[in-house]
Design an enzyme around this catalytic site. Structure first.
Site, PDB file in Angstrom:
ATOM      1  N   HIS A   1     -10.267  -5.520  -3.309  1.00 39.21           N
ATOM      2  CA  HIS A   1      -8.950  -5.755  -2.726  1.00 39.21           C
ATOM      3  C   HIS A   1      -9.090  -6.103  -1.253  1.00 39.21           C
ATOM      4  O   HIS A   1     -10.034  -5.678  -0.582  1.00 39.21           O
ATOM      5  CB  HIS A   1      -8.039  -4.534  -2.888  1.00 39.21           C
ATOM      6  CG  HIS A   1      -8.607  -3.264  -2.353  1.00 39.21           C
ATOM      7  ND1 HIS A   1      -9.541  -2.530  -3.035  1.00 39.21           N
ATOM      8  CD2 HIS A   1      -8.390  -2.604  -1.187  1.00 39.21           C
ATOM      9  CE1 HIS A   1      -9.863  -1.459  -2.325  1.00 39.21           C
ATOM     10  NE2 HIS A   1      -9.192  -1.492  -1.188  1.00 39.21           N
TER      11      HIS A   1
ATOM     12  N   ASN B   1     -12.898  -3.281   2.601  1.00 38.74           N
ATOM     13  CA  ASN B   1     -13.915  -2.243   2.729  1.00 38.74           C
ATOM     14  C   ASN B   1     -14.881  -2.412   1.571  1.00 38.74           C
ATOM     15  O   ASN B   1     -14.488  -2.309   0.408  1.00 38.74           O
ATOM     16  CB  ASN B   1     -13.254  -0.855   2.695  1.00 38.74           C
ATOM     17  CG  ASN B   1     -12.337  -0.647   3.889  1.00 38.74           C
ATOM     18  OD1 ASN B   1     -12.646  -1.073   4.994  1.00 38.74           O
ATOM     19  ND2 ASN B   1     -11.202  -0.010   3.674  1.00 38.74           N
TER      20      ASN B   1
ATOM     21  N   GLN C   1     -14.466   2.245   1.410  1.00 38.34           N
ATOM     22  CA  GLN C   1     -13.850   1.866   0.131  1.00 38.34           C
ATOM     23  C   GLN C   1     -13.589   3.109  -0.723  1.00 38.34           C
ATOM     24  O   GLN C   1     -14.482   3.933  -0.929  1.00 38.34           O
ATOM     25  CB  GLN C   1     -14.747   0.885  -0.634  1.00 38.34           C
ATOM     26  CG  GLN C   1     -14.059   0.320  -1.878  1.00 38.34           C
ATOM     27  CD  GLN C   1     -14.887  -0.749  -2.596  1.00 38.34           C
ATOM     28  OE1 GLN C   1     -16.029  -1.025  -2.236  1.00 38.34           O
ATOM     29  NE2 GLN C   1     -14.299  -1.341  -3.621  1.00 38.34           N
TER      30      GLN C   1
ATOM     31  N   ASP D   1       0.854  -1.196   0.000  1.00 35.35           N
ATOM     32  CA  ASP D   1       0.000   0.000   0.000  1.00 35.35           C
ATOM     33  C   ASP D   1       0.887   1.243   0.000  1.00 35.35           C
ATOM     34  O   ASP D   1       1.884   1.314   0.721  1.00 35.35           O
ATOM     35  CB  ASP D   1      -0.912  -0.004   1.229  1.00 35.35           C
ATOM     36  CG  ASP D   1      -2.061   0.984   1.096  1.00 35.35           C
ATOM     37  OD1 ASP D   1      -3.211   0.528   1.016  1.00 35.35           O
ATOM     38  OD2 ASP D   1      -1.808   2.208   1.078  1.00 35.35           O
ATOM     39  N   ILE D   2       0.509   2.223  -0.807  1.00 35.26           N
ATOM     40  CA  ILE D   2       1.300   3.444  -0.959  1.00 35.26           C
ATOM     41  C   ILE D   2       1.282   4.303   0.313  1.00 35.26           C
ATOM     42  O   ILE D   2       2.189   5.098   0.548  1.00 35.26           O
ATOM     43  CB  ILE D   2       0.774   4.242  -2.183  1.00 35.26           C
ATOM     44  CG1 ILE D   2       1.850   5.108  -2.789  1.00 35.26           C
ATOM     45  CG2 ILE D   2      -0.477   5.037  -1.860  1.00 35.26           C
ATOM     46  CD1 ILE D   2       1.487   5.683  -4.160  1.00 35.26           C
TER      47      ILE D   2
HETATM   48  P1  5GP Z   1      -9.787   1.259   0.237  1.00 36.02           P
HETATM   49  O1  5GP Z   1      -9.989   2.544   0.997  1.00 36.02           O
HETATM   50  O2  5GP Z   1     -10.432   1.335  -1.121  1.00 36.02           O
HETATM   51  O3  5GP Z   1     -10.172   0.030   1.005  1.00 36.02           O
HETATM   52  O4  5GP Z   1      -8.232   1.111   0.049  1.00 36.02           O
HETATM   53  C1  5GP Z   1      -7.534   1.676  -1.002  1.00 36.02           C
HETATM   54  C2  5GP Z   1      -6.078   1.614  -0.632  1.00 36.02           C
HETATM   55  O5  5GP Z   1      -5.313   1.805  -1.808  1.00 36.02           O
HETATM   56  C3  5GP Z   1      -5.631   2.700   0.359  1.00 36.02           C
HETATM   57  O6  5GP Z   1      -5.074   2.094   1.518  1.00 36.02           O
HETATM   58  C4  5GP Z   1      -4.601   3.510  -0.425  1.00 36.02           C
HETATM   59  O7  5GP Z   1      -3.508   3.944   0.371  1.00 36.02           O
HETATM   60  C5  5GP Z   1      -4.165   2.544  -1.509  1.00 36.02           C
HETATM   61  N1  5GP Z   1      -3.747   3.170  -2.754  1.00 36.02           N
HETATM   62  C6  5GP Z   1      -4.410   4.150  -3.440  1.00 36.02           C
HETATM   63  N2  5GP Z   1      -3.767   4.455  -4.581  1.00 36.02           N
HETATM   64  C7  5GP Z   1      -2.672   3.643  -4.625  1.00 36.02           C
HETATM   65  C8  5GP Z   1      -1.610   3.481  -5.578  1.00 36.02           C
HETATM   66  O8  5GP Z   1      -1.542   4.142  -6.613  1.00 36.02           O
HETATM   67  N3  5GP Z   1      -0.654   2.563  -5.272  1.00 36.02           N
HETATM   68  C9  5GP Z   1      -0.699   1.794  -4.135  1.00 36.02           C
HETATM   69  N4  5GP Z   1       0.301   0.933  -3.946  1.00 36.02           N
HETATM   70  N5  5GP Z   1      -1.689   1.921  -3.234  1.00 36.02           N
HETATM   71  C10 5GP Z   1      -2.661   2.829  -3.472  1.00 36.02           C
END
Ligand code: 5GP
Ligand code: ZN
Length: 111
Positions: free
Chosen positions: A94, A81, A88, A29-30
């Site tokens: 994911h 999420n 999400q 995760d970034i």
């Molecule tokens: P969500 O909130 O949808 O469950 O999680 C999305 C996740 O993706 C977040 O933890 C966010 O930091 C990660 N994320 C968003 N954009 C990128 C990206 O371009 N690269 C990586 N490695 N992670 C990302």
């Protein structure tokens, strides 16, 4: 148009990969929320858990175990999420794998 994670699958956006096979990809995760924070995705695009076929969910569970072995974590938390109000942000299914190998993960109140 492809979503961010589809672009990561295609290599159009760089990522720090942990493990992949023909169907699944794991990458860091970034913006990590724990010392180990890995995202695990099917390469095929599904919006979220609700719309992911059960067979894929079954298969990804095996892949997750391989990822945990790869990064040598025994204790970890899995989160997905499902939907905007559940947190999400990226609408490509994911699973977050979170671990704190040298300590404990908090279990915070979420509301
Ligand atoms: P969500 O909130 O949808 O469950 O999680 C999305 C996740 O993706 C977040 O933890 C966010 O930091 C990660 N994320 C968003 N954009 C990128 C990206 O371009 N690269 C990586 N490695 N992670 C990302
Ligand atoms: Zn996608």
């Amino acid at each position: 148009m492809d979503c961010i994670f589809c672009k990561i699958v295609k290599g159009e956006i760089p990522s720090k990969k942990v493990l992949e096979n023909e169907k699944f990809l794991a990458f860091y995760d970034i913006n990590p929320s724990a010392p180990v924070h890995i995202l695990i995705i099917p390469k095929e695009h599904y919006e979220n858990f609700s719309t992911t076929p059960s067979e894929i969910f079954c298969e990804i569970s095996e892949f997750i175990k391989e990822v945990a072995k790869e990064v040598k974590v025994k204790d970890y938390r899995l989160i997905t999420n499902n939907g905007k109000s559940a947190g999400q942000e990226i609408f490509h299914f994911h699973i977050h794998l979170l671990s704190n190998p040298n300590g404990k993960l908090k279990w915070p109140k979420l509301v």
